[in-house]
Design a protein around this motif. Structure first.
Motif, PDB file in Angstrom:
ATOM      1  N   LEU A  38      -7.526  -2.518   8.815  1.00  0.00           N
ATOM      2  CA  LEU A  38      -6.583  -1.536   8.792  1.00  0.00           C
ATOM      3  C   LEU A  38      -5.164  -2.050   8.300  1.00  0.00           C
ATOM      4  N   VAL A  39      -4.689  -1.925   7.154  1.00  0.00           N
ATOM      5  CA  VAL A  39      -3.536  -2.767   6.537  1.00  0.00           C
ATOM      6  C   VAL A  39      -2.440  -1.951   6.776  1.00  0.00           C
ATOM      7  N   ALA A  73       3.604  -7.049   5.018  1.00  0.00           N
ATOM      8  CA  ALA A  73       4.668  -6.516   4.709  1.00  0.00           C
ATOM      9  C   ALA A  73       5.257  -7.219   3.595  1.00  0.00           C
ATOM     10  N   GLY A  74       6.388  -6.372   2.912  1.00  0.00           N
ATOM     11  CA  GLY A  74       7.133  -6.930   1.811  1.00  0.00           C
ATOM     12  C   GLY A  74       7.089  -6.198   0.572  1.00  0.00           C
ATOM     13  N   ALA A  75       8.379  -6.131  -0.315  1.00  0.00           N
ATOM     14  CA  ALA A  75       8.336  -5.443  -1.462  1.00  0.00           C
ATOM     15  C   ALA A  75       8.030  -4.060  -1.350  1.00  0.00           C
ATOM     16  N   ALA A  76       8.829  -3.179  -0.198  1.00  0.00           N
ATOM     17  CA  ALA A  76       8.840  -1.961  -0.231  1.00  0.00           C
ATOM     18  C   ALA A  76       7.553  -1.240   0.022  1.00  0.00           C
ATOM     19  N   GLY A  77       6.576  -2.075   0.532  1.00  0.00           N
ATOM     20  CA  GLY A  77       5.180  -1.720   0.992  1.00  0.00           C
ATOM     21  C   GLY A  77       4.275  -2.108  -0.137  1.00  0.00           C
ATOM     22  N   MET A  78       4.765  -2.771  -1.218  1.00  0.00           N
ATOM     23  CA  MET A  78       3.917  -2.775  -2.486  1.00  0.00           C
ATOM     24  C   MET A  78       2.915  -4.050  -2.094  1.00  0.00           C
ATOM     25  N   ASP A  82      -1.170  -3.562  -2.907  1.00  0.00           N
ATOM     26  CA  ASP A  82      -1.841  -4.057  -3.781  1.00  0.00           C
ATOM     27  C   ASP A  82      -3.015  -5.040  -3.444  1.00  0.00           C
ATOM     28  N   TYR A  83      -2.973  -5.409  -2.149  1.00  0.00           N
ATOM     29  CA  TYR A  83      -4.074  -6.076  -1.412  1.00  0.00           C
ATOM     30  C   TYR A  83      -4.987  -5.219  -1.089  1.00  0.00           C
ATOM     31  N   THR A 113       2.220  -3.090  -9.375  1.00  0.00           N
ATOM     32  CA  THR A 113       0.696  -3.979  -9.633  1.00  0.00           C
ATOM     33  C   THR A 113      -0.232  -2.985  -9.424  1.00  0.00           C
ATOM     34  N   TYR A 114      -0.248  -1.665  -9.002  1.00  0.00           N
ATOM     35  CA  TYR A 114      -1.200  -0.964  -8.539  1.00  0.00           C
ATOM     36  C   TYR A 114      -1.203   0.617  -9.162  1.00  0.00           C
ATOM     37  N   ASP A 115      -2.144   1.068  -9.346  1.00  0.00           N
ATOM     38  CA  ASP A 115      -1.910   2.682  -9.686  1.00  0.00           C
ATOM     39  C   ASP A 115      -2.451   3.415  -8.569  1.00  0.00           C
ATOM     40  N   ALA A 116      -1.443   4.195  -8.043  1.00  0.00           N
ATOM     41  CA  ALA A 116      -1.256   4.999  -7.050  1.00  0.00           C
ATOM     42  C   ALA A 116      -2.658   5.981  -7.115  1.00  0.00           C
TER      43      ALA A 116
END
Length: 327
Positions: A38-39, A73-78, A82-83, A113-116
């Motif tokens: 669970l990320v 963590a990092g980059a406002a949760g991105m 992305d992972y 970098t991801y499509d929500a």
């Protein structure tokens, strides 16, 4: 006769071999047959992390398999988001997240970098995060209407703090600006602590913060809580009036929920949804969520998908209107 006997012997041998193979072949494993990751796309110790761990523990018990929280963590949760977007769609990597990563960031960051919408499978809503409007004790307003009246008398002169450009508090305040037709000057800070400290010191006039942070500081006289931007009162702060009660129908509470990568088999999604909803009914889990400022909720998988679509558009509309961008 000999041919007939030969055929019977061959059939018998074939059936014996088939039976032996069926006994030797392992049965298809039932999900889950190994730990689930669970990320959490935020640092350990924060409210998101604490609530994720409470949910993970109960979900582990129900699935009879470990659900292990992993902070990326990092980059406002991105980074964490992305992972998960790139993880195998087998149900063994899922994420616990909030509106910031899927309803806000896609509109704020042009190089995301991801499509929500396309890279994830909604599993279930966990709840919503009530937020509130607080002001410096120096501001002469005791409710939301008085604050808006002051802002209209002083267009562009009153200030509000946020945890950073594009944060949920920033966008929530812009929702109020646009809906109420006021003009407040945004002063972004690097995180919650310095922003709230600036408000207490009277360096800025107002800000939107999670209700769980507003209540104790209001009780201590360090800030003044004017109202919660939620449709109904929060069980964790029953004395905090809502905007709606004051005649202002503003709801800027971010959603919180669990998502999986795209293309996870539907039977796995349905099982996760079912077990998660059951876990959220547990009194201890609900108590932990409420204590940490989260208003628990349950949902079907289609209902959560519909909520995400609506929230993507709702937050995006405000971000576009306010021209909020981070390069």
């Amino acid at each position: 006769m000999q041919k007939s006997a030969c055929r019977r012997r061959l059939v018998s041998v074939f059936l014996l071999m088939a039976g032996a193979l069926s006994l030797a072949a392992p049965a298809l494993a039932e999900y889950p047959d190994r730990p689930i990751k669970l990320v959490v796309a935020y640092p350990p110790g924060g409210a998101t992390d604490v609530t994720a761990r409470a949910v993970a523990q109960r979900l582990s018990e129900r699935l009879k398999q470990a659900v292990v929280v992993e902070n990326r963590a990092g980059a406002a949760g991105m980074i964490g988001t992305d992972y998960v977007a790139k993880a195998a769609p087998d149900g063994y990597t899922i994420m616990f997240t909030a509106a910031d990563t899927h309803s806000i960031n896609p509109h704020v960051y042009p190089k995301i970098t991801y499509d929500a919408r396309k890279d994830f499978t909604p599993v279930a809503q966990v709840g919503s995060l009530p937020i509130a409007l607080i002001v410096s004790p120096q501001v002469q307003a005791k409710n939301v209407a008085e604050f808006l009246a002051l802002a209209r008398k002083n267009p562009g002169k009153m200030t509000y703090a946020s945890f950073g450009v594009g944060s949920s508090g920033h966008v929530a305040m812009e929702m109020l600006n646009i809906q109420s037709r006021v003009e407040l000057l945004h002063v972004p800070y690097q995180g919650a602590a310095p922003a709230i400290a600036a408000l207490m010191a009277g360096q800025v006039d107002a800000m939107m913060v999670p209700l769980v942070l507003a209540v104790p500081n209001d009780a201590a006289g360090k800030v003044r809580l004017l109202g919660a931007a939620t449709p109904t009162r929060f069980a964790g702060a029953p004395n905090a009036p809502t905007f709606a009660e004051q005649g202002i129908p503003l709801n800027s509470a971010p959603w919180v929920g669990i998502l999986a990568p795209a293309k996870v088999p539907q039977d796995i999604v349905e099982k996760l949804n079912r077990e998660l909803n059951a876990a959220l009914q547990d009194p201890q889990v609900r108590e932990t969520l409420i204590k940490n400022g989260l208003d628990p909720a349950t949902s079907s998988q289609p209902a959560f998908r519909a909520l995400l679509d609506a929230e993507y558009d709702r937050w995006g509309k405000t971000i576009t209107a306010a021209n909020i961008k981070v390069n």
